[in-house]
Write an enzyme that holds these catalytic residues in place. Structure first.
Site, PDB file in Angstrom:
ATOM      1  N   TYR A 122       0.840  -1.198   0.000  1.00  0.00           N
ATOM      2  CA  TYR A 122       0.000   0.000   0.000  1.00  0.00           C
ATOM      3  C   TYR A 122       0.877   1.250   0.000  1.00  0.00           C
ATOM      4  O   TYR A 122       1.613   1.520   0.951  1.00  0.00           O
ATOM      5  CB  TYR A 122      -0.928   0.027   1.213  1.00  0.00           C
ATOM      6  CG  TYR A 122      -2.007  -1.041   1.215  1.00  0.00           C
ATOM      7  CD1 TYR A 122      -2.261  -1.822   0.096  1.00  0.00           C
ATOM      8  CD2 TYR A 122      -2.778  -1.284   2.352  1.00  0.00           C
ATOM      9  CE1 TYR A 122      -3.249  -2.792   0.109  1.00  0.00           C
ATOM     10  CE2 TYR A 122      -3.771  -2.244   2.365  1.00  0.00           C
ATOM     11  CZ  TYR A 122      -3.998  -3.007   1.242  1.00  0.00           C
ATOM     12  OH  TYR A 122      -4.972  -3.973   1.266  1.00  0.00           O
ATOM     13  N   SER A 124     -13.938  -4.549   0.297  1.00  0.00           N
ATOM     14  CA  SER A 124     -14.796  -3.945  -0.729  1.00  0.00           C
ATOM     15  C   SER A 124     -16.279  -4.240  -0.508  1.00  0.00           C
ATOM     16  O   SER A 124     -16.989  -4.639  -1.435  1.00  0.00           O
ATOM     17  CB  SER A 124     -14.380  -4.397  -2.132  1.00  0.00           C
ATOM     18  OG  SER A 124     -14.897  -3.534  -3.122  1.00  0.00           O
ATOM     19  N   PRO A 125     -16.797  -4.015   0.709  1.00  0.00           N
ATOM     20  CA  PRO A 125     -18.216  -4.282   0.966  1.00  0.00           C
ATOM     21  C   PRO A 125     -19.154  -3.340   0.209  1.00  0.00           C
ATOM     22  O   PRO A 125     -20.352  -3.618   0.112  1.00  0.00           O
ATOM     23  CB  PRO A 125     -18.337  -4.083   2.478  1.00  0.00           C
ATOM     24  CG  PRO A 125     -17.248  -3.101   2.808  1.00  0.00           C
ATOM     25  CD  PRO A 125     -16.109  -3.490   1.911  1.00  0.00           C
ATOM     26  N   LEU A 126     -18.614  -2.242  -0.331  1.00  0.00           N
ATOM     27  CA  LEU A 126     -19.429  -1.316  -1.119  1.00  0.00           C
ATOM     28  C   LEU A 126     -19.235  -1.536  -2.623  1.00  0.00           C
ATOM     29  O   LEU A 126     -19.617  -0.689  -3.429  1.00  0.00           O
ATOM     30  CB  LEU A 126     -19.089   0.138  -0.760  1.00  0.00           C
ATOM     31  CG  LEU A 126     -19.396   0.547   0.676  1.00  0.00           C
ATOM     32  CD1 LEU A 126     -18.993   1.993   0.922  1.00  0.00           C
ATOM     33  CD2 LEU A 126     -20.880   0.350   0.986  1.00  0.00           C
ATOM     34  N   GLY A 138     -16.567  -1.564  -4.617  1.00  0.00           N
ATOM     35  CA  GLY A 138     -15.752  -0.552  -5.279  1.00  0.00           C
ATOM     36  C   GLY A 138     -16.366   0.834  -5.254  1.00  0.00           C
ATOM     37  O   GLY A 138     -15.923   1.727  -5.966  1.00  0.00           O
ATOM     38  N   GLY A 139     -17.400   1.012  -4.439  1.00  0.00           N
ATOM     39  CA  GLY A 139     -18.097   2.298  -4.352  1.00  0.00           C
ATOM     40  C   GLY A 139     -19.382   2.341  -5.143  1.00  0.00           C
ATOM     41  O   GLY A 139     -20.173   3.285  -5.010  1.00  0.00           O
ATOM     42  N   LEU A 197     -22.064   0.695  -4.751  1.00  0.00           N
ATOM     43  CA  LEU A 197     -23.246   0.622  -3.887  1.00  0.00           C
ATOM     44  C   LEU A 197     -23.437   1.872  -3.025  1.00  0.00           C
ATOM     45  O   LEU A 197     -24.390   1.946  -2.258  1.00  0.00           O
ATOM     46  CB  LEU A 197     -23.150  -0.617  -3.000  1.00  0.00           C
ATOM     47  CG  LEU A 197     -23.099  -1.945  -3.767  1.00  0.00           C
ATOM     48  CD1 LEU A 197     -22.770  -3.102  -2.834  1.00  0.00           C
ATOM     49  CD2 LEU A 197     -24.427  -2.192  -4.477  1.00  0.00           C
ATOM     50  N   GLY A 221     -24.149   4.744  -4.242  1.00  0.00           N
ATOM     51  CA  GLY A 221     -25.124   5.604  -4.905  1.00  0.00           C
ATOM     52  C   GLY A 221     -24.518   6.733  -5.709  1.00  0.00           C
ATOM     53  O   GLY A 221     -25.238   7.626  -6.175  1.00  0.00           O
TER      54      GLY A 221
END
Length: 321
Positions: A55, A206-208, A210-211, A213, A215
């Site tokens: 990272y 990555s629970p969203l 990659g973004g 979700l 909106g």
């Protein structure tokens, strides 16, 4: 904050984990904001901080090390190794040569004498898995590592690693870091059952999606230049563009639309609904969020506290199946 046992171990981890890929990265956050994020996460009761030697060229590890100085014992510090750390033939992978050097470099950057959870970032086809597991067992026996895990392994690779650990009389993995969200549910078929059978907890990333979700993206619209996927789409690196395009599919955007509708009905942000769905899955031990700002962290933690009504959860489960 709630806590759960990580796999077949005695280690207790918070059900929210802090991912640090944005720390020091272009488009991410500088050290001042990163430190504020770490402070707020620990104050909220979180204890898992996940980073990697890759990272931002090691800068994320350095930032995390300075941020937790003086309260190291409060943290389950997790890092990863595999990706290139130079141009030499032994500067990557899961060989004894590379892992030994990678561990020492991570310890130095993090300013600590041990890693709580040391993880193989990816599978290495070029190294016998027995060599990898024996090397990791040596780290545990030396006291420089407490527990070991893996990231992005397939079901077959997990089984191979656990069997190899048995053959060499070594330490088995206690965790897997897989991608998991309403738009990435492939691990449900084989990987999650294998984790359960072989004693691995899951720290999902990555629970969203990659973004997607969150909106912020719409079908037929070019992602904004200030968004993560917008920056990746504008990248000169083909792999970055391909990765972003993989999230911005019509099916993913349709699922995101259902998430947004549920959020409007509940009076919360779409990200909160997406996070609450992942958090509700019984196979998930901890959900890793990677905020760029303190406000994003607060929103993510609120989402992980949300309990979805059963009909909403069932609807999201069906449309994303």
């Amino acid at each position: 904050m709630e806590y759960a046992t990580l796999g077949r171990s005695g280690l207790r981890v918070s059900t929210a984990g802090l991912g640090t890929m944005n720390f020091g990265a272009p488009g991410g956050c500088g050290e001042t904001e990163a430190t504020r994020i770490v402070d707020a996460f620990l104050e909220a009761g979180g204890n898992v901080i996940d980073t990697a030697d890759a990272y931002t060229g090691g800068e994320a590890e350095r930032i995390v090390g300075r941020a937790v100085r003086g309260r190291r014992d409060e943290v389950v510090l997790a890092t990863k190794a595999f990706l290139p750390q130079g141009s030499g033939p032994n500067d990557r992978g899961l060989s004894r040569a590379h892992l030994t050097r990678a561990l020492e470099d991570s310890l130095r950057r993090l300013g600590t004498d041990h890693i709580d959870l040391y993880q193989c970032h990816h599978w290495d086809d070029s190294t016998p898995i027995e060599e990898t597991m024996a090397t990791l067992d040596g780290f545990v026996r030396s006291g420089k590592v407490r527990y070991i895990g893996c990231s992005n392994f397939t079901a077959a690779q997990i089984v191979e690693a656990q069997w190899a650990a048995q053959r060499v009389g070594g330490t088995p993995f206690v965790s897997l870091q897989p991608e998991y969200s309403l738009v990435a549910r492939g691990i449900e078929a084989e990987i999650l059952p294998v984790c359960l059978r072989h004693g691995l907890g899951t720290l999902v990333w990555s629970p969203l999606g990659g973004g997607v979700l969150s909106g912020r993206y719409r079908s037929g619209e070019t992602p904004g230049a200030d968004t993560r996927l917008g920056r990746l789409m504008a990248s000169p690196i083909p792999a970055a563009r391909t990765w972003a395009e993989g999230f911005l599919t019509e099916s993913n955007l349709a699922i995101a639309g259902h998430v947004a509708d549920a959020a409007a009905e509940l009076g919360v942000a779409p990200a909160a609904v997406a996070l609450a769905w992942v958090r509700s899955r019984p196979e998930v031990t901890s959900v890793i969020v990677g905020p760029r700002t303190l406000d994003q962290l607060r929103g993510n933690l609120a989402g992980l506290e949300l309990v979805l009504p059963s009909d909403v959860a069932a609807h999201l489960d069906e449309i994303s199946r």
